[in-house]
Design a protein around this motif. Structure first.
Motif, short mmCIF file in Angstrom:
data_model
loop_
_atom_site.label_atom_id
_atom_site.label_comp_id
_atom_site.label_asym_id
_atom_site.label_seq_id
_atom_site.Cartn_x
_atom_site.Cartn_y
_atom_site.Cartn_z
N ARG A 20 -14.97 -14.23 7.71
CA ARG A 20 -15.98 -13.31 8.19
C ARG A 20 -16.10 -12.12 7.24
O ARG A 20 -15.39 -12.04 6.23
CB ARG A 20 -15.60 -12.80 9.60
N SER A 21 -16.99 -11.20 7.57
CA SER A 21 -17.19 -10.02 6.73
C SER A 21 -15.92 -9.17 6.74
O SER A 21 -15.09 -9.29 7.65
CB SER A 21 -18.36 -9.19 7.27
N PRO A 22 -15.77 -8.30 5.73
CA PRO A 22 -14.59 -7.42 5.70
C PRO A 22 -14.48 -6.56 6.95
O PRO A 22 -15.49 -6.24 7.59
CB PRO A 22 -14.82 -6.57 4.45
N HIS A 23 -13.28 -6.17 7.27
CA HIS A 23 -13.03 -5.25 8.38
C HIS A 23 -13.23 -3.83 7.86
O HIS A 23 -12.72 -3.47 6.80
CB HIS A 23 -11.58 -5.42 8.85
N TYR A 24 -13.97 -3.02 8.61
CA TYR A 24 -14.30 -1.68 8.13
C TYR A 24 -13.65 -0.58 8.96
O TYR A 24 -14.08 0.57 8.88
CB TYR A 24 -15.82 -1.50 8.10
N GLY A 25 -12.62 -0.92 9.72
CA GLY A 25 -11.98 0.11 10.53
C GLY A 25 -10.49 0.17 10.33
O GLY A 25 -9.90 -0.61 9.57
N LEU A 26 -9.87 1.11 11.03
CA LEU A 26 -8.42 1.22 11.11
C LEU A 26 -8.05 0.89 12.55
O LEU A 26 -8.45 1.60 13.48
CB LEU A 26 -7.97 2.64 10.75
N ASP A 27 -7.29 -0.19 12.74
CA ASP A 27 -6.87 -0.60 14.07
C ASP A 27 -5.53 0.05 14.41
O ASP A 27 -4.60 0.04 13.60
CB ASP A 27 -6.71 -2.11 14.14
N ILE A 28 -5.46 0.60 15.63
CA ILE A 28 -4.22 1.20 16.12
C ILE A 28 -3.85 0.48 17.42
O ILE A 28 -4.56 0.59 18.42
CB ILE A 28 -4.37 2.71 16.37
N ALA A 29 -2.75 -0.28 17.37
CA ALA A 29 -2.32 -1.05 18.54
C ALA A 29 -1.51 -0.16 19.47
O ALA A 29 -0.63 0.59 19.04
CB ALA A 29 -1.47 -2.24 18.09
N ALA A 30 -1.81 -0.24 20.77
CA ALA A 30 -1.12 0.56 21.78
C ALA A 30 -1.35 -0.10 23.14
O ALA A 30 -2.30 -0.87 23.31
CB ALA A 30 -1.64 2.00 21.78
N PRO A 31 -0.52 0.21 24.12
CA PRO A 31 -0.70 -0.38 25.45
C PRO A 31 -2.04 0.01 26.08
O PRO A 31 -2.57 1.09 25.81
CB PRO A 31 0.48 0.20 26.25
#
Length: 274
Positions: free
Chosen positions: A164-175
């Motif tokens: 798929r297209s590039p990811h353009y965000g910053l993912d922050i995993a949390a509950p």
């Protein structure tokens, strides 16, 4: 040499000799944002495209994931003087990221989603179209949630085995239910609890075309038109939309240029090499 000749020569040199137009601050790299101050009556262009200049001479600009090695910044003054400077844009490498276990319809949306997706993407474009003189972007950014960085800007995503297209965000995993706060102050331009792929989504206008977009939210605690302060809760972490686990996806735009949020929260922005 007569005095008048000296004056003419010095004037010509001032008009034609290359000079650094302005001292830039920020990260001149792919995905980076930089800013500076010029005389209030000056006009600024980047690679020929106009850049907004505020009443006090502030301006901001950014570079996309695939920006070229250089960009030309031109400052034009009311007296006809013109200064040009070449910005060296640092090249970056990006990872290939595999994300599996997503519901098939979120990877390849079914035809019946087409009309709704067109409406939703139109709402996003409209929310990012504002260009105000607010300087909230100049006051810095904070991370919108506490948690582990689980996805990064620029990575090429392979979703359920399909590129798929590039990811353009910053993912922050949390509950689920973890507080999401405004990374910078601004005006809420979009606040919807249930987009198809983004789930709960909020867009904050920080001024000068700089926006933050946050999605996969479990709850949205603001409404369009609200003014929020940096650090104010705007919602909570969820896993709605196209998400394999609970997290918030934070994206930053300068107009339609997608920037890397992590560069805005680095301890010290990289200084340009001039």
């Amino acid at each position: 040499m007569k005095l008048i000749q000296k004056i003419l020569i010095l004037t010509l040199l001032a008009l034609t000799t290359p000079a650094w137009a302005v001292d830039l601050v920020g990260t001149p790299a792919q995905g980076g944002m930089v800013w500076g101050v010029v005389e209030p009556d000056a006009k600024v262009t980047l690679d020929g495209e106009p850049v907004m200049v505020g009443p006090d001479g502030n301006f901001v600009l950014g570079f996309g994931r695939d920006a070229g090695a250089t960009a030309e910044l031109v400052i034009s003054y009311g007296n006809g003087r013109r200064e040009a400077q070449t910005i060296t844009v640092k090249d970056r490498s990006f990872d290939i990221e595999h994300v599996d276990g997503l519901p098939p319809k979120t990877v390849t949306p079914p035809p019946e989603w087409r009309e709704r997706r067109a409406r939703e993407t139109g709402m996003v474009r409209e929310a990012r179209s504002y260009t105000t003189g607010a300087l909230d972007w100049l006051k810095g950014f904070i991370r919108p949630a506490e948690g582990r960085f689980s996805g990064f800007y620029g990575s090429q995503r392979i979703l359920n085995g399909k590129p798929r297209s590039p990811h353009y965000g910053l993912d922050i995993a949390a509950p689920i239910g973890t507080s999401i706060v405004a990374p910078a102050a601004g005006i809420i331009r979009l606040a919807v609890p249930d987009f198809l792929l983004e789930g709960g989504i909020v867009i904050i206008d920080h001024g000068f075309g700089v926006t933050s977009t946050l999605f996969h939210m479990n709850s949205v605690d603001v409404k369009v038109g609200d003014t929020v302060e940096q650090g104010q809760q705007i919602g909570t972490v969820g896993k709605k939309g196209r998400a394999s686990g609970p997290h918030v996806d934070w994206r930053v735009n300068w107009r339609n240029v997608r920037l890397d949020p992590i560069l805005l929260i680095a301890p010290e922005p990289m200084r340009p090499p001039f």
